[in-house]
Design a protein around this motif. Structure first.
Motif, mmCIF file in Angstrom:
data_model
loop_
_atom_site.group_PDB
_atom_site.id
_atom_site.type_symbol
_atom_site.label_atom_id
_atom_site.label_comp_id
_atom_site.label_asym_id
_atom_site.label_seq_id
_atom_site.Cartn_x
_atom_site.Cartn_y
_atom_site.Cartn_z
ATOM 1 N N GLY A 28 0.798 -1.211 0.000
ATOM 2 C CA GLY A 28 0.000 0.000 0.000
ATOM 3 C C GLY A 28 0.832 1.262 0.000
ATOM 4 O O GLY A 28 0.287 2.344 0.000
ATOM 5 N N ILE A 29 2.154 1.122 0.030
ATOM 6 C CA ILE A 29 3.045 2.278 -0.046
ATOM 7 C C ILE A 29 3.788 2.202 -1.373
ATOM 8 O O ILE A 29 4.474 1.231 -1.650
ATOM 9 N N LYS A 30 3.620 3.239 -2.174
ATOM 10 C CA LYS A 30 4.323 3.309 -3.450
ATOM 11 C C LYS A 30 5.498 4.263 -3.289
ATOM 12 O O LYS A 30 5.328 5.385 -2.823
ATOM 13 N N ARG A 31 6.686 3.804 -3.651
ATOM 14 C CA ARG A 31 7.876 4.652 -3.582
ATOM 15 C C ARG A 31 8.455 4.817 -4.976
ATOM 16 O O ARG A 31 8.736 3.834 -5.655
ATOM 17 N N THR A 32 8.645 6.057 -5.374
ATOM 18 C CA THR A 32 9.254 6.368 -6.656
ATOM 19 C C THR A 32 10.641 6.930 -6.381
ATOM 20 O O THR A 32 10.770 8.050 -5.868
ATOM 21 N N PRO A 33 11.697 6.170 -6.679
ATOM 22 C CA PRO A 33 13.048 6.659 -6.416
ATOM 23 C C PRO A 33 13.406 7.823 -7.329
ATOM 24 O O PRO A 33 13.096 7.807 -8.519
ATOM 25 N N LEU A 34 14.034 8.828 -6.762
ATOM 26 C CA LEU A 34 14.461 9.986 -7.534
ATOM 27 C C LEU A 34 15.978 10.044 -7.663
ATOM 28 O O LEU A 34 16.501 10.281 -8.741
ATOM 29 N N GLN A 35 16.687 9.849 -6.543
ATOM 30 C CA GLN A 35 18.149 9.866 -6.612
ATOM 31 C C GLN A 35 18.763 9.246 -5.371
ATOM 32 O O GLN A 35 18.119 9.114 -4.339
ATOM 33 N N ASP A 36 20.031 8.861 -5.503
ATOM 34 C CA ASP A 36 20.828 8.335 -4.413
ATOM 35 C C ASP A 36 22.219 8.946 -4.580
ATOM 36 O O ASP A 36 22.924 8.624 -5.532
ATOM 37 N N ILE A 37 22.583 9.836 -3.671
ATOM 38 C CA ILE A 37 23.830 10.592 -3.784
ATOM 39 C C ILE A 37 24.801 10.135 -2.703
ATOM 40 O O ILE A 37 24.427 10.051 -1.531
ATOM 41 N N LYS A 38 26.044 9.841 -3.081
ATOM 42 C CA LYS A 38 27.085 9.498 -2.118
ATOM 43 C C LYS A 38 27.575 10.781 -1.458
ATOM 44 O O LYS A 38 28.311 11.553 -2.059
ATOM 45 N N TYR A 39 27.128 11.036 -0.231
ATOM 46 C CA TYR A 39 27.572 12.216 0.499
ATOM 47 C C TYR A 39 26.985 12.187 1.893
ATOM 48 O O TYR A 39 25.820 11.823 2.037
ATOM 49 N N PRO A 40 27.660 12.592 2.911
ATOM 50 C CA PRO A 40 29.104 12.792 3.000
ATOM 51 C C PRO A 40 29.821 11.457 3.007
ATOM 52 O O PRO A 40 29.175 10.421 2.853
ATOM 53 N N ALA A 41 31.130 11.470 3.204
ATOM 54 C CA ALA A 41 31.913 10.230 3.196
ATOM 55 C C ALA A 41 31.285 9.215 4.148
ATOM 56 O O ALA A 41 30.933 9.537 5.281
ATOM 57 N N GLY A 42 31.100 7.993 3.640
ATOM 58 C CA GLY A 42 30.521 6.931 4.459
ATOM 59 C C GLY A 42 29.009 6.946 4.527
ATOM 60 O O GLY A 42 28.408 6.163 5.258
ATOM 61 N N HIS A 43 28.365 7.828 3.779
ATOM 62 C CA HIS A 43 26.906 7.962 3.786
ATOM 63 C C HIS A 43 26.382 8.152 2.370
ATOM 64 O O HIS A 43 27.142 8.411 1.449
ATOM 65 N N HIS A 44 25.083 8.054 2.241
ATOM 66 C CA HIS A 44 24.417 8.470 1.014
ATOM 67 C C HIS A 44 23.071 9.061 1.368
ATOM 68 O O HIS A 44 22.529 8.823 2.443
ATOM 69 N N ILE A 45 22.570 9.893 0.471
ATOM 70 C CA ILE A 45 21.291 10.570 0.662
ATOM 71 C C ILE A 45 20.325 10.022 -0.366
ATOM 72 O O ILE A 45 20.579 10.084 -1.572
#
Length: 131
Positions: A28-45
């Motif tokens: 029942g939850i629809k997720r539309t991915p927009l982006q995945d950014i590597k930032y800051p070091a060791g993380h992603h947004i």
């Protein structure tokens, strides 16, 4: 454009799949991915558009980093452990600190939001939380 841009859809798809599997009531939850950014070091947004149908609970869960977003359409109640319930409507924004259990209960119209998650590398976007 990054030369690794062909990898982005694969990484983002895997991230969103992990997020969907990690929430208690992903149906029942629809997720539309927009982006995945590597930032800051060791993380992603991770940025997604999430749509939850009328009169539903998203499922109590946590995130390893900040969960923030903007309500594009609809209404809901944000239920964050240790905080008063927060009513959300179109145009509102929210933020949930890392590791804090929370849930979203939608209203009669449902909810569409732009959600942004800061995620440590190697950790799931979301993890179910006990009630």
């Amino acid at each position: 454009m990054l030369k690794t841009s062909f990898l982005k859809p694969l990484l983002l798809g895997a991230t969103i799949a992990a997020f969907a599997a990690g929430t208690a009531s992903a149906q029942g939850i629809k997720r539309t991915p927009l982006q995945d950014i590597k930032y800051p070091a060791g993380h992603h947004i991770v940025t997604v558009v999430a749509e939850i149908g009328p009169n539903q609970l998203a499922g109590r869960h946590t995130h390893p980093g900040v969960d923030t977003g903007y309500v594009l359409d609809g209404e809901a109640t944000l239920l964050v452990e240790g905080q008063p319930d927060k009513e959300l409507k179109t145009g509102d924004s929210y933020a949930v600190p890392a590791g804090i259990p929370h849930d979203v209960k939608t209203g009669a119209k449902g909810l569409k939001l732009l959600a942004i998650y800061v995620v440590e590398d190697g950790k799931p976007v979301a993890t179910p939380a006990p009630k």
